[in-house]
Scaffold this motif. Structure first.
Motif, PDB file in Angstrom:
ATOM      1  N   ALA A   1      -2.572  -8.635  -1.430  1.00 54.06           N
ATOM      2  CA  ALA A   1      -1.119  -8.015  -0.911  1.00 54.06           C
ATOM      3  C   ALA A   1      -0.399  -7.021  -1.757  1.00 54.06           C
ATOM      4  CB  ALA A   1      -0.189  -9.084  -0.238  1.00 54.06           C
TER       5      ALA A   1
ATOM      6  N   ASP B   1       2.214  -5.695   2.450  1.00 55.14           N
ATOM      7  CA  ASP B   1       1.971  -3.904   2.245  1.00 55.14           C
ATOM      8  C   ASP B   1       3.155  -3.443   2.330  1.00 55.14           C
ATOM      9  OD1 ASP B   1      -0.416  -5.046   1.094  1.00 55.14           O
ATOM     10  OD2 ASP B   1      -1.400  -4.182   2.960  1.00 55.14           O
TER      11      ASP B   1
ATOM     12  N   ALA C   1      -0.290  -3.378  -1.554  1.00 53.02           N
ATOM     13  CA  ALA C   1      -0.603  -2.240  -1.457  1.00 53.02           C
ATOM     14  C   ALA C   1       0.334  -1.288  -0.591  1.00 53.02           C
ATOM     15  CB  ALA C   1      -1.923  -2.043  -0.774  1.00 53.02           C
ATOM     16  N   THR C   2       0.568  -0.050  -1.067  1.00 50.10           N
ATOM     17  CA  THR C   2       1.144   0.899  -0.655  1.00 50.10           C
ATOM     18  C   THR C   2       0.393   2.291   0.155  1.00 50.10           C
ATOM     19  OG1 THR C   2       3.178   0.474  -2.040  1.00 50.10           O
ATOM     20  CG2 THR C   2       3.193   2.526  -0.784  1.00 50.10           C
ATOM     21  N   ARG C   3       0.977   2.359   1.244  1.00 50.37           N
ATOM     22  CA  ARG C   3       0.198   3.565   1.929  1.00 50.37           C
ATOM     23  C   ARG C   3       1.283   4.662   2.330  1.00 50.37           C
ATOM     24  NH1 ARG C   3      -2.385   3.421   6.975  1.00 50.37           N
ATOM     25  NH2 ARG C   3      -0.933   1.534   7.382  1.00 50.37           N
TER      26      ARG C   3
ATOM     27  N   ARG D   1       8.731  -2.151   4.084  1.00 45.34           N
ATOM     28  CA  ARG D   1       8.035  -3.022   3.451  1.00 45.34           C
ATOM     29  C   ARG D   1       7.825  -4.481   4.192  1.00 45.34           C
ATOM     30  NH1 ARG D   1      12.059  -1.232   0.412  1.00 45.34           N
ATOM     31  NH2 ARG D   1      13.364  -3.043   0.698  1.00 45.34           N
TER      32      ARG D   1
ATOM     33  N   ARG E   1      -7.299  -5.457   2.250  1.00 45.57           N
ATOM     34  CA  ARG E   1      -7.540  -5.470   1.009  1.00 45.57           C
ATOM     35  C   ARG E   1      -7.531  -6.753   0.238  1.00 45.57           C
ATOM     36  NH1 ARG E   1      -4.057   0.021  -0.512  1.00 45.57           N
ATOM     37  NH2 ARG E   1      -5.170   1.380   0.971  1.00 45.57           N
TER      38      ARG E   1
END
Lengths: 332, 332, 332
Positions: free
Chosen positions: C45, C85, C47-49, C133, C42
């Motif tokens: 930096a 991420d 992002a949360t999945r 994290r 992406r």
């Protein structure tokens, strides 16, 4: 050019080697002296050298590799290459056993793998050729490079006794393989130490050959692990960087500096020290730092003589005490 | 200048140390607080410091090193040097045993080797001086440097019980030695963890001292392996680079970042973390990751308090559970 | 975007994994194919999945993690993150045991620790969320950086059977975790190898799945150690740099190049090779170099096919011999 001298580049250093049996001591010592060779490397990479190695039975149920008939030793001779060059080995099997020669660190096709399942071994009495190629690093993406072959490696049988050559590894069929990068500093002396399991015909401390150098000589240590147990190699009064050469690659090299390193089966490392540098001449110990291994005889002496080769004060007595003490510890 | 304070450079941090017995747990804890010292290093390398260390018998058959009579601990005090400096140690042997002090990582002549065969040990009741010198890296050929002494090292007896000091190593005669390069970052707190074999008088989890720091404090861990078995040191929720300092030397430093590292006999390493950085305060485990070692008690708590030193929510309960759980696991 | 596909970044590579039981051989193999994903990362930096993982009982007394009900494997799926991420894991415990998921290398608060003493585990039948994290390196003092999370890590249960999850680790609750730095080279194929102790339902060589790739494919190996013994991972005819990526970070990278590395409990490493590069196609061994472990079945085949996917000459016979030979060694 004598192609039966495997060491390459040829240098003005002498080699002494020994095997330290895991918790049990030494099997034997091998000394090889290579002829003086003025130029450190050929002009261009890509040279091919041919060498003949003889696998032979030795007294006490051992086996060894050697560069001439009747000259097999444990460990075998140090084999050296310049990164980019090729070594073509004609392995003469003079024994009644199946055996092979399998290298770490270099390139080989399946018919030089040395593994029985690849059918690349010598039958009893058979002669067979193995080809080892080395290569330089090459660019991948960004700043990254796929690694080359330069390193302190080793070779060993992969076929005697079991599918993995466990019998050959236990009985002496192994040695050091050094692949140097152009520009690497050449040593004046070279020692091979193999930490292995208990073997037949083992010699323990104090019956271990001494490694000797004069004060200030550049000495290269080649350390190899074999067998079924773990070890830690420790050298008194000398240390090295935990990287490819044992030296720092400039002041920003982040490598840890160590004097004790794991030496477990199949692993190897090497480094150079200036004998006695900063500490002076004398009798210095090297040993496995696993306590019951050193107590059991995995220990020896690195004798640093005066710069002129004479014996430093106290060293004779120290050697005498080392031999006497360990003997006492073993039997008393 | 109080030369009986061994820690050098003197800093405003407290030290707590403990010994974790291989598969058997903890022996004891030592706490040393060094006085505040504003300047991080002397202007020039080459200083010599003198210190007196007392080797003493301790309850339960243990032995320890200490900086004053009656103050011996297991492990002994953290000894620190700036790279380039010399430490002159007067070792007072108050015991009825032969013993010595042998360092890793620094320079010493044979009469400071600590080995019986070099006749460099203290007889029972004897006082003897050992000199440890450290040095900075120096240029070899090309861009290569012979390594200096900076590193996370350790010291230990090399004479009690056997020729290799196995008896002293088993009974507590060891400690951490830190040699710092000028420019290294100084910690605010410092912990020593020694993974060793089963010993007399061992204390296992949950009877292990907690290491404590406040959120964000720079904590230095000193990890040392001894004895006859292998270990892996793991710290929860914190990690470090596998190089000399545990930090990356610029963005191009290729070192692997790890949170679990082999800690085998004779080896040592150190690193700094910011307590709870990115993870928050709480009770975090450190333990040997060899499963039956952690099950057997090679585990403890790193308590990260709130930044103001207060207890974070849930930490009391966690500590209670850790102590209760491990107790249950041991006996139930 | 299918968030039940844990692998991130999604790539056009297939994954095969297996577990090698310490001295005892293989337990099982897992194959996961991730969907093609054109963009490697992406843009920014942070992002949360979210992903759901199912912990399940498997035949033979094993347990596994999976990305969908009924899909649990040993080892579990490879989890991947870009450095910076966050991964939010909903762990569904379908078993009648207490269990958790504990990561190495990333950041988590105490309630995602997975340790019983922090009360962060799933009771039988319970669903619970864990948050991992990752972070990028950040400047400390001078040129030094506190390390980020990029690395070849792993995850495992920390609660089943004992306070340390020894039961879960012994029965299959583990897998690989890869945190990539932006700019890292992505592999085309990925293999997971776990060296562990003897387990119920172990499969030994020759009943081990083969890892397969075509000549020149970029293959990523993920190696993880578990249990109570030591191992050394060796791969024939391929090698890697002993650093974060396995590649050299420019020509001055001092890292040692190796083909054999300690793989002890709790440790992990990874590297990429170009399949058969410089050595050609064929059947290559990977094995534990602890001799009695490889003799006991900790060995398998890395089959490098021709570039077009066809079988290279001699490979069928080699595989047949490998299977026959090892079978003979086991029973004959």
């Amino acid at each position: 050019m004598e192609d039966n001298v495997v060491s390459w580049p040829r240098q003005n250093f002498s080699r002494r080697s020994l095997v330290v049996g895991g918790a049990l001591g030494l099997t034997s010592a091998a000394g090889v002296t290579a002829a003086l060779r003025p130029e450190p490397a050929r002009a261009a990479a890509g040279a091919t050298r041919k060498v003949t190695i003889y696998a032979e039975a030795l007294p006490g149920g051992l086996f060894g590799y050697g560069l001439a008939p009747g000259k097999a030793t444990v460990p075998g001779p140090v084999l050296e290459m310049w990164e980019g060059d090729t070594l073509e080995i004609t392995l003469v099997n003079t024994t009644d056993q199946r055996l092979s020669i399998h290298p770490h660190g270099v390139d080989y096709s399946t018919d030089s793998d040395g593994s029985p399942f690849n059918a690349s071994f010598n039958k009893p009495g058979e002669t067979r050729t193995y080809v080892w190629r080395s290569r330089e690093m090459f660019a991948a993406e960004g700043r990254r490079f796929m690694p080359g072959s330069a390193g302190y490696w080793h070779y060993h049988d992969h076929a005697m006794g079991t599918e993995h050559g466990t019998g050959g590894v236990a009985k002496g069929l192994y040695g050091a393989l050094v692949v140097r990068r152009r520009g690497d500093i050449l040593p004046e002396k070279q020692f091979t130490v193999v930490f292995n399991d208990m073997m037949i015909n083992n010699r323990m401390a104090p019956n271990t050959p001494m490694f000797e150098a004069n004060l200030g000589q550049r000495v290269e240590w080649l350390a190899i692990g074999h067998g079924g147990t773990f070890h830690t190699f420790h050298l008194h009064a000398h240390r090295w960087a935990d990287n490819r050469t044992g030296m720092l690659e400039g002041p920003a090299d982040p490598s840890q500096v160590i004097d004790n390193k794991d030496l477990n089966p199949g692993s190897s490392f090497g480094f150079q020290v200036l004998a006695g540098e900063g500490v002076g001449p004398g009798a210095w110990m090297y040993h496995c730092h696993v306590q019951f291994h050193s107590d059991g005889g995995m220990a020896g002496i690195f004798l640093v003589r005066n710069a002129d080769g004479s014996m430093p004060p106290g060293a004779e007595e120290a050697i005498h005490r080392f031999q006497g003490h360990v003997h006492t510890a073993q039997h008393g």
